[in-house]
Structures are given as structure tokens and as C-alpha cells.
Design an enzyme around this catalytic site. Structure first.
Site, PDB file in Angstrom:
ATOM      1  N   HIS A 126       0.837  -1.210   0.000  1.00 43.91           N
ATOM      2  CA  HIS A 126       0.000   0.000   0.000  1.00 43.91           C
ATOM      3  C   HIS A 126       0.868   1.254   0.000  1.00 43.91           C
ATOM      4  O   HIS A 126       0.543   2.253  -0.653  1.00 43.91           O
ATOM      5  CB  HIS A 126      -0.944  -0.004   1.203  1.00 43.91           C
ATOM      6  CG  HIS A 126      -0.257   0.035   2.536  1.00 43.91           C
ATOM      7  ND1 HIS A 126       0.396  -1.052   3.081  1.00 43.91           N
ATOM      8  CD2 HIS A 126      -0.118   1.044   3.427  1.00 43.91           C
ATOM      9  CE1 HIS A 126       0.890  -0.728   4.255  1.00 43.91           C
ATOM     10  NE2 HIS A 126       0.602   0.548   4.485  1.00 43.91           N
ATOM     11  N   TYR A 127       1.989   1.190   0.711  1.00 44.82           N
ATOM     12  CA  TYR A 127       2.927   2.313   0.772  1.00 44.82           C
ATOM     13  C   TYR A 127       3.591   2.525  -0.591  1.00 44.82           C
ATOM     14  O   TYR A 127       3.684   3.652  -1.088  1.00 44.82           O
ATOM     15  CB  TYR A 127       3.962   2.011   1.851  1.00 44.82           C
ATOM     16  CG  TYR A 127       5.131   2.958   1.933  1.00 44.82           C
ATOM     17  CD1 TYR A 127       4.988   4.223   2.496  1.00 44.82           C
ATOM     18  CD2 TYR A 127       6.393   2.572   1.485  1.00 44.82           C
ATOM     19  CE1 TYR A 127       6.075   5.081   2.601  1.00 44.82           C
ATOM     20  CE2 TYR A 127       7.480   3.427   1.579  1.00 44.82           C
ATOM     21  CZ  TYR A 127       7.311   4.672   2.142  1.00 44.82           C
ATOM     22  OH  TYR A 127       8.387   5.518   2.236  1.00 44.82           O
ATOM     23  N   LEU A 128       4.041   1.456  -1.219  1.00 45.86           N
ATOM     24  CA  LEU A 128       4.716   1.558  -2.511  1.00 45.86           C
ATOM     25  C   LEU A 128       3.750   2.019  -3.603  1.00 45.86           C
ATOM     26  O   LEU A 128       4.134   2.779  -4.501  1.00 45.86           O
ATOM     27  CB  LEU A 128       5.355   0.226  -2.885  1.00 45.86           C
ATOM     28  CG  LEU A 128       6.501  -0.225  -1.982  1.00 45.86           C
ATOM     29  CD1 LEU A 128       6.952  -1.640  -2.348  1.00 45.86           C
ATOM     30  CD2 LEU A 128       7.685   0.737  -2.051  1.00 45.86           C
TER      31      LEU A 128
END
Length: 213
Positions: A126-128
Site C-alpha cells: 500500500h505504501y509503494l
């Protein structure tokens, strides 16, 4: 040049405040979420402190600014909702405000492997994804951007040497201090404009590595 650092109380950004204040001709405007963070940043060398929340109105933070560094982040261990609000939506808000204030220069602190989130660890995807979408928004913004994508970070002392390339394989971890020094070196280097690169520990002196981009 007056450089606005968004997320100035972050671990990389604090090194950047100190470096720009001591080693460069630039002034630093530190954007922070709460007034309590301001005094220590002033001691690190910030010429100006502005309190603004990425989840609210931030337009007042850009007055008199010549360049922007986006160093804010929710981190890979927060929930997807907070990551979207800060790393994607917050980043887009900052880019839009830079354009609204006729600020052309924009440096983004990104992350290695964000170009291919599905290849990253499941807990970081989700961060990437948020980083990938923010990077793409910046690349299509018309701003004179540089996107710095470091690999795994440490709190070690600065080595002063790095490895920079458009794409790097996993290699030597890099200190947050060295990441900050690279960002500082890119700010007024036109050869870094419209460039995106990975960053790891290495053997090339930082000023030379930036010149070679």
C-alpha cells in the site's frame, strides 16, 4: 533560495535542515504539524517555521518559497488510509500548491521499488503504491522535479559516499544523513531536473555522484 521542507521533523528531513543551514547558501522554511516541534528545528538552523497540516489547508506555507522538498511520510507500517492521505493525497496537494504559487523546483523523497509495488513485500505494497502514484503525478506536473528513491535506511553517521543510478539492485543500506546530503546537492543542480533515481550506499563521493546523474 528559500527551500520549504514539508515534513521537516522527519528523520531524513532533520538532517536536511541542518545541512542546508550550515553547508549551503539556502534558507530553510520548515513545515511542521505542531508548534512544539519548532524550537528544535530552529536550533538545527531553520530560518522560518510554518505550522501546516497536510490534511488541512496548507496554502499559507508557500509564501516567499523558491523550492519545495517533500519529505513527509506516514511510513510503511501505518494503515493504508493514513498512507493515502499523506504519501499520495498530501504529496499531490503540495505539488498543486507549488504550481499555484509559481514555484517550479520540486524534490521528492521517494522509495526504491515503488515503480513496481507488486514486487515488494506484501506489508509494504500500500505504501509503494501510494509512492508510485505520487511520483507519476509529479512526473506529469510540469514542475522541474527530482525524485530521490533511497533503499533501506539506517541511522548511521554519514559516509559521504553513495551509489546512484536510474535503477539499482538491492545493495548496501544508506544512512538517512547521506540521503539528506544527496537531496541538498540536487536542489540547484539543473542536471538533476526531470530525473528519478535510486540511491544506496556506495563508494562515489556525493557531489560527484550528483554531477554524474
Amino acid at each position: 533560495m528559500n527551500v520549504l521542507i514539508v515534513g521537516a521533523n522527519g528523520k531524513v528531513a532533520r538532517h536536511l535542515v541542518k545541512y542546508l543551514s550550515e553547508e549551503s547558501p539556502h534558507d530553510v522554511t520548515a513545515m511542521i504539524r505542531s508548534e512544539e516541534q519548532g524550537e528544535e528545528l530552529k536550533q538545527l538552523g531553520a530560518a522560518n517555521i510554518v505550522v501546516a497540516d497536510l490534511e488541512a489547508d496548507i496554502s499559507h506555507a508557500f509564501d516567499g518559497v523558491d523550492a519545495v522538498v517533500f519529505a513527509a511520510g506516514s511510513g510503511p507500517h501505518t494503515g493504508a488510509d493514513k498512507t493515502v492521505l499523506i504519501d499520495l493525497w498530501g504529496a499531490r496537494k503540495v505539488m498543486d500548491e507549488a504550481k499555484n504559487h509559481n514555484i517550479d523546483r520540486f524534490v521528492m523523497l521517494g522509495s526504491m521499488r515503488s515503480e513496481d509495488p507488486e514486487a515488494g513485500p506484501a506489508k509494504m505494497r500500500h505504501y509503494l503504491v501510494a509512492k508510485k502514484l505520487a511520483d507519476e503525478y509529479l512526473q506529469n506536473s510540469g514542475l522541474a522535479y527530482t525524485i530521490v528513491r533511497p533503499g533501506p535506511l539506517t541511522n548511521d553517521e554519514a559516509a559521504g559516499t553513495v551509489s546512484i543510478a536510474e535503477r539499482l539492485e538491492r545493495g548496501e543500506n544508506i544512512s538517512r544523513a547521506d540521503v539528506a546530503y544527496v537531496i541538498a546537492e540536487t536542489i540547484d543542480k539543473e542536471n538533476t531536473y526531470h530525473k528519478t533515481f535510486d540511491l544506496l550506499g556506495g563508494t562515489t563521493p556525493i557531489n560527484q555522484a550528483v554531477k554524474n546523474i
